[in-house]
Design a protein around this motif. Structure first.
Motif, PDB file in Angstrom:
ATOM      1  N   ILE A  46       0.834  -1.209   0.000  1.00  0.00           N
ATOM      2  CA  ILE A  46       0.000   0.000   0.000  1.00  0.00           C
ATOM      3  C   ILE A  46       0.867   1.258   0.000  1.00  0.00           C
ATOM      4  N   THR A  47       1.917   1.244   0.819  1.00  0.00           N
ATOM      5  CA  THR A  47       2.812   2.401   0.894  1.00  0.00           C
ATOM      6  C   THR A  47       3.511   2.644  -0.429  1.00  0.00           C
ATOM      7  N   LEU A  48       4.017   1.566  -1.032  1.00  0.00           N
ATOM      8  CA  LEU A  48       4.730   1.688  -2.306  1.00  0.00           C
ATOM      9  C   LEU A  48       3.797   2.131  -3.421  1.00  0.00           C
ATOM     10  N   THR A  49       2.562   1.623  -3.435  1.00  0.00           N
ATOM     11  CA  THR A  49       1.585   2.037  -4.445  1.00  0.00           C
ATOM     12  C   THR A  49       1.290   3.532  -4.329  1.00  0.00           C
ATOM     13  N   ALA A  50       1.117   4.006  -3.083  1.00  0.00           N
ATOM     14  CA  ALA A  50       0.869   5.436  -2.867  1.00  0.00           C
ATOM     15  C   ALA A  50       2.049   6.273  -3.348  1.00  0.00           C
ATOM     16  N   LEU A  51       3.267   5.821  -3.056  1.00  0.00           N
ATOM     17  CA  LEU A  51       4.455   6.555  -3.500  1.00  0.00           C
ATOM     18  C   LEU A  51       4.566   6.553  -5.028  1.00  0.00           C
ATOM     19  N   GLU A  52       4.245   5.417  -5.640  1.00  0.00           N
ATOM     20  CA  GLU A  52       4.283   5.342  -7.105  1.00  0.00           C
ATOM     21  C   GLU A  52       3.297   6.333  -7.716  1.00  0.00           C
ATOM     22  N   LEU A  53       2.127   6.482  -7.079  1.00  0.00           N
ATOM     23  CA  LEU A  53       1.133   7.441  -7.570  1.00  0.00           C
ATOM     24  C   LEU A  53       1.660   8.868  -7.466  1.00  0.00           C
ATOM     25  N   VAL A  54       2.286   9.183  -6.324  1.00  0.00           N
ATOM     26  CA  VAL A  54       2.830  10.534  -6.136  1.00  0.00           C
ATOM     27  C   VAL A  54       3.934  10.808  -7.149  1.00  0.00           C
ATOM     28  N   LEU A  55       4.827   9.835  -7.316  1.00  0.00           N
ATOM     29  CA  LEU A  55       5.924  10.008  -8.268  1.00  0.00           C
ATOM     30  C   LEU A  55       5.423  10.026  -9.715  1.00  0.00           C
ATOM     31  N   GLY A  56       4.199   9.501  -9.930  1.00  0.00           N
ATOM     32  CA  GLY A  56       3.669   9.471 -11.291  1.00  0.00           C
ATOM     33  C   GLY A  56       2.919  10.731 -11.688  1.00  0.00           C
ATOM     34  N   ILE A  57       2.743  11.672 -10.744  1.00  0.00           N
ATOM     35  CA  ILE A  57       1.999  12.895 -11.049  1.00  0.00           C
ATOM     36  C   ILE A  57       2.674  13.671 -12.175  1.00  0.00           C
ATOM     37  N   ASP A  58       4.004  13.836 -12.077  1.00  0.00           N
ATOM     38  CA  ASP A  58       4.704  14.584 -13.121  1.00  0.00           C
ATOM     39  C   ASP A  58       4.619  13.867 -14.464  1.00  0.00           C
ATOM     40  N   ASN A  59       4.595  12.532 -14.421  1.00  0.00           N
ATOM     41  CA  ASN A  59       4.460  11.764 -15.659  1.00  0.00           C
ATOM     42  C   ASN A  59       3.096  11.997 -16.305  1.00  0.00           C
ATOM     43  N   ILE A  60       2.034  11.990 -15.492  1.00  0.00           N
ATOM     44  CA  ILE A  60       0.683  12.231 -16.004  1.00  0.00           C
ATOM     45  C   ILE A  60       0.589  13.622 -16.634  1.00  0.00           C
ATOM     46  N   ILE A  61       1.146  14.621 -15.962  1.00  0.00           N
ATOM     47  CA  ILE A  61       1.090  15.993 -16.469  1.00  0.00           C
ATOM     48  C   ILE A  61       1.825  16.109 -17.792  1.00  0.00           C
ATOM     49  N   PHE A  62       3.024  15.508 -17.867  1.00  0.00           N
ATOM     50  CA  PHE A  62       3.798  15.596 -19.097  1.00  0.00           C
ATOM     51  C   PHE A  62       3.077  14.906 -20.250  1.00  0.00           C
TER      52      PHE A  62
ATOM     53  N   LYS B   6      11.861  16.435  -3.412  1.00  0.00           N
ATOM     54  CA  LYS B   6      10.742  16.781  -4.292  1.00  0.00           C
ATOM     55  C   LYS B   6       9.546  17.309  -3.515  1.00  0.00           C
ATOM     56  N   ALA B   7       9.513  17.002  -2.222  1.00  0.00           N
ATOM     57  CA  ALA B   7       8.390  17.467  -1.403  1.00  0.00           C
ATOM     58  C   ALA B   7       8.286  18.988  -1.426  1.00  0.00           C
ATOM     59  N   TYR B   8       9.429  19.676  -1.525  1.00  0.00           N
ATOM     60  CA  TYR B   8       9.397  21.137  -1.603  1.00  0.00           C
ATOM     61  C   TYR B   8       8.625  21.596  -2.836  1.00  0.00           C
ATOM     62  N   ILE B   9       8.920  20.964  -3.972  1.00  0.00           N
ATOM     63  CA  ILE B   9       8.254  21.332  -5.225  1.00  0.00           C
ATOM     64  C   ILE B   9       6.782  20.966  -5.175  1.00  0.00           C
TER      65      ILE B   9
END
Length: 255
Positions: free
Chosen positions: A15-31, A211-214
């Motif tokens: 669950i933790t890793l899935t949540a992190l993957e989603l957060v890290l995937g935000i920039d990918n979705i936007i691009f 990345k949390a700052y950004i």
């Protein structure tokens, strides 16, 4: 496999890793959302889903070659006393690509030509997918390094990647259409990608910037802009950005 399924620690890690993957995937979705805007309306949804499928298979593929990932951290050469590895080269190259691409998109949206006659309309379906693959490679590297640092079981990593990409597919369409429909959000998204590019270059030179700052800064800017959109929706029309496919955008706005 039964031991993995019955272990609560494994479920917590998943669950933790899935949540992190989603957060890290935000920039990918936007691009991906911004890139597929270069295509005609009828091809955007397919390109968006194909881009995310490619991201999923690239991440799973990289998980299968963990030894190669670890080997990328070995120094290849030294520049001004700074050791540069294969991973560093990928991060620096990906960061430069993001800055170049995002800056070009901002220029095209604000000052470029518009419509089918625009010189910017050179993006074929294949070209867009190839650009998505380049950035997926960079974002996947970041994602896999995070996964390897958190979980030891390859099965858990693969499952988390598959579930996170499935969730991204569910929300990528609405997010992409929202970004396209609101000019100020699109410019904010492009500014976010420029900032991510700077972070990638810094990481390539061993300067860690959380990345949390950004994410916090962009999250705050997004909340402020959502309030602005809500307040001005009844008083004024948003600024018109130059679209490569003016006829498609006009038809979309009239619906």
């Amino acid at each position: 496999m039964l031991e993995l399924i019955s272990d609560p620690q494994i479920w917590l890690a998943f669950i933790t890793l899935t949540a992190l993957e989603l957060v890290l995937g935000i920039d990918n979705i936007i691009f991906i959302s911004i890139l597929v805007d270069k295509l005609p309306v009828e091809r955007r949804e397919f390109a968006r889903k194909l881009g995310l499928f490619i991201a999923m298979f690239m991440r799973i593929g990289l998980l299968m070659v963990l030894a190669w990932i670890v080997g990328l951290t070995a120094p290849l050469f030294t520049v001004l006393g700074q050791e540069i590895s294969g991973r560093d080269l990928i991060l620096i190259g990906g960061g430069l690509f993001l800055i170049w691409k995002s800056t070009g998109e901002i220029h095209q949206s604000l000052e470029g030509e518009e419509g089918h006659a625009s010189s910017a309309v050179k993006a074929t379906f294949t070209a867009v997918i190839l650009q998505i693959m380049v950035v997926d490679m960079v974002f996947s590297l970041d994602s896999i390094i995070t996964a390897v640092g958190m979980v030891d079981q390859i099965e858990v990593m693969v499952a988390a990647v598959i579930v996170s990409v499935a969730l991204m597919m569910l929300f990528a369409g609405p997010i992409g259409r929202f970004v396209s429909r609101h000019p100020s959000i699109k410019i904010l998204a492009l500014a976010f990608l420029v900032a991510i590019g700077v972070i990638l270059i810094a990481e390539g030179f061993d300067h860690h910037i959380p990345k949390a700052y950004i994410y916090c800064a962009m999250g705050f800017a997004l909340v402020v802009e959502m309030i602005n959109i809500r307040m001005r929706s009844r008083t004024a029309k948003p600024v018109h950005l130059h679209a490569q496919y003016a006829n498609d955008e006009t038809a979309h706005d009239n619906k």
